[in-house]
Design a protein around this motif. Structure first.
Motif, PDB file in Angstrom:
ATOM      1  N   UNK A  11       0.816  -1.211   0.000  1.00 22.02           N
ATOM      2  CA  UNK A  11       0.000   0.000   0.000  1.00 22.02           C
ATOM      3  C   UNK A  11       0.852   1.265   0.000  1.00 22.02           C
ATOM      4  N   UNK A  12       1.906   1.258   0.791  1.00 25.32           N
ATOM      5  CA  UNK A  12       2.756   2.444   0.873  1.00 25.32           C
ATOM      6  C   UNK A  12       3.369   2.801  -0.471  1.00 25.32           C
ATOM      7  N   UNK A  13       3.861   1.781  -1.175  1.00 24.40           N
ATOM      8  CA  UNK A  13       4.468   2.014  -2.488  1.00 24.40           C
ATOM      9  C   UNK A  13       3.428   2.506  -3.483  1.00 24.40           C
ATOM     10  N   UNK A  14       2.203   1.952  -3.396  1.00 25.24           N
ATOM     11  CA  UNK A  14       1.154   2.369  -4.307  1.00 25.24           C
ATOM     12  C   UNK A  14       0.788   3.826  -4.137  1.00 25.24           C
ATOM     13  N   UNK A  15       0.618   4.271  -2.896  1.00 23.26           N
ATOM     14  CA  UNK A  15       0.273   5.666  -2.643  1.00 23.26           C
ATOM     15  C   UNK A  15       1.398   6.590  -3.108  1.00 23.26           C
ATOM     16  N   UNK A  16       2.639   6.168  -2.874  1.00 20.47           N
ATOM     17  CA  UNK A  16       3.782   6.971  -3.321  1.00 20.47           C
ATOM     18  C   UNK A  16       3.774   7.129  -4.836  1.00 20.47           C
ATOM     19  N   UNK A  17       3.566   6.035  -5.560  1.00 26.99           N
ATOM     20  CA  UNK A  17       3.537   6.105  -7.025  1.00 26.99           C
ATOM     21  C   UNK A  17       2.368   6.958  -7.523  1.00 26.99           C
ATOM     22  N   UNK A  18       1.231   6.853  -6.840  1.00 18.93           N
ATOM     23  CA  UNK A  18       0.088   7.663  -7.231  1.00 18.93           C
ATOM     24  C   UNK A  18       0.406   9.144  -7.081  1.00 18.93           C
ATOM     25  N   UNK A  19       0.992   9.506  -5.953  1.00 22.55           N
ATOM     26  CA  UNK A  19       1.295  10.919  -5.706  1.00 22.55           C
ATOM     27  C   UNK A  19       2.473  11.424  -6.527  1.00 22.55           C
ATOM     28  N   UNK A  20       3.146  10.513  -7.210  1.00 26.84           N
ATOM     29  CA  UNK A  20       4.186  10.912  -8.171  1.00 26.84           C
ATOM     30  C   UNK A  20       3.626  11.006  -9.584  1.00 26.84           C
ATOM     31  N   UNK A  21       2.323  10.705  -9.725  1.00 25.13           N
ATOM     32  CA  UNK A  21       1.681  10.790 -11.034  1.00 25.13           C
ATOM     33  C   UNK A  21       1.999   9.646 -11.971  1.00 25.13           C
ATOM     34  N   UNK A  22       2.480   8.524 -11.424  1.00 25.57           N
ATOM     35  CA  UNK A  22       2.897   7.405 -12.273  1.00 25.57           C
ATOM     36  C   UNK A  22       1.758   6.447 -12.602  1.00 25.57           C
TER      37      UNK A  22
END
Length: 378
Positions: free
Chosen positions: A95-106
């Protein structure tokens, strides 16, 4: 019975009834006109279900929660068969990696087993032009306490005991605290091999939320995605944890019910203070989910689940995976497919399909709210 309690009970009965009558539903023909498609069966003999494809295809990228990976696999097979011009890619990573990627616009959406924190919402405004990220509950299930103990196939645990086990305060299986919960069971004089997730995980956040509320003060750490307990081994992702438990004698850990079932792992019952220990079943998780309250504001549908429940037959460590999306500011090239795919996943057919692999269908009232917000995405 007052109106509120009566309404919660009715929701619980409806959710349990739906769990007990599930059939695996999937999708239909390669009709990409934007109209509902129906027809051929899909892999595994699943029955066809109607799916409204986007007018134009495209690529849809998602990442995050491994708790929902088996659900995504079911949905992806059904949706891709119906809507061949759309390409769906979902990678786990936690989950942590997913939220990070989302907030990076990836990626267009992230799966997270815990709701967004205020700082994560603030960060999302940089990629959600004119809007922000919201939590849409989509995959419901439970966190199963799985074990592999020599000579033991049934186990009862409770919050205080689990808190001590996962913090290395109880280190032997025949400890008096465990024995008291399991009269008549011969527990080995063996060291406990406690296993936790190595990466930031919403499943960990749910377990530690339970330990913080039901651990009797024995869990000294806040509920969080990052593991804070002392000692133990670690593994990456739900699949990695399940595999390590399966190969490690006298081990205990936590995974979603679907992973416990797939790997044929024993699941502990939990002594919640009800008249008898609560088994880790979809029906018992559905009863808990039906009483969850929406605590998000606006389009955000974050839920508050009562980890400390003592209600009869309510499994306490019930988990909801959210699809994290922008309420406004979604990318124009992926928005039609995103809305089409999410509308399938929240539909009766989509929810029933994942019920066949160990998940819990969303209560109808909640599913209706989710659909309303999906339709409003811009």
């Amino acid at each position: 019975m007052n109106l509120r309690n009566g309404r919660s009970k009715a929701l619980a009965i409806g959710a349990v009834a739906l769990v007990s009558t599930l059939s695996l539903s999937a999708c239909g023909t390669d009709d990409n006109t934007g109209k509902s498609s129906s027809g051929a069966s899909t892999a595994g003999g699943a029955t066809a279900a109607k799916i409204a494809c986007a007018d134009k295809g495209g690529q849809l990228l998602g990442a995050g929660s491994t708790a929902q990976s088996p659900a995504i696999d079911v949905w992806k097979a059904a949706y891709s068969a119906a809507c061949s011009s759309a390409t769906l890619t979902y990678s786990g990573g936690g989950s942590g990696a997913g939220v990070t990627q989302f907030n990076q616009g990836k990626i267009a959406f992230a799966g997270s087993d815990s709701a967004l924190k205020p700082a994560e919402v603030d960060a999302s405004k940089a990629v959600c032009t004119g809007g922000q990220a919201i939590d849409l509950p989509m995959v419901a299930g439970l966190v199963s306490i799985v074990f592999n103990i020599d000579g033991v196939d049934k186990l009862v645990v409770d919050g205080p005991t689990l808190a001590k086990i996962f913090d290395s305060q109880i280190t032997k299986w025949n400890d008096p605290a465990i024995a008291a919960l399991n009269p008549g069971v011969t527990l080995p004089d063996a060291a406990i091999q406690a296993i936790h997730r190595s990466e930031d995980s919403g499943t960990t956040a749910n377990l530690t939320g339970y330990l913080a509320k039901a651990g009797g003060g024995n869990w000294k750490y806040p509920a969080a995605k990052a593991w804070a307990g002392q000692g133990g081994q670690s593994a990456n992702g739900s699949a990695g944890v399940a595999a390590l438990v399966k190969q490690t004698k006298n081990s205990i850990s936590y995974v979603e019910l679907s992973y416990a079932q797939t790997n044929k792992l024993n699941s502990a019952a939990i002594n919640t203070g009800a008249s008898k220990p609560v088994e880790a079943t979809a029906a018992n998780a559905a009863a808990t989910l039906a009483s969850a309250k929406v605590v998000g504001t606006g389009a955000d549908l974050a839920l508050d689940i009562d980890y400390a429940t003592k209600a009869e037959g309510n499994y306490p460590i019930t988990l909801v995976t959210y699809e994290i999306v922008c309420d406004k500011g979604n990318k124009a090239d992926s928005l039609p497919v995103l809305k089409s795919f999410l509308n399938y996943t929240v539909s009766d057919a989509g929810q029933q399909a994942i019920g066949a692999v160990g998940y819990v269908p969303l209560p109808a009232e909640l599913a209706t709210k989710v659909k309303t917000h999906i339709d409003a995405l811009a």
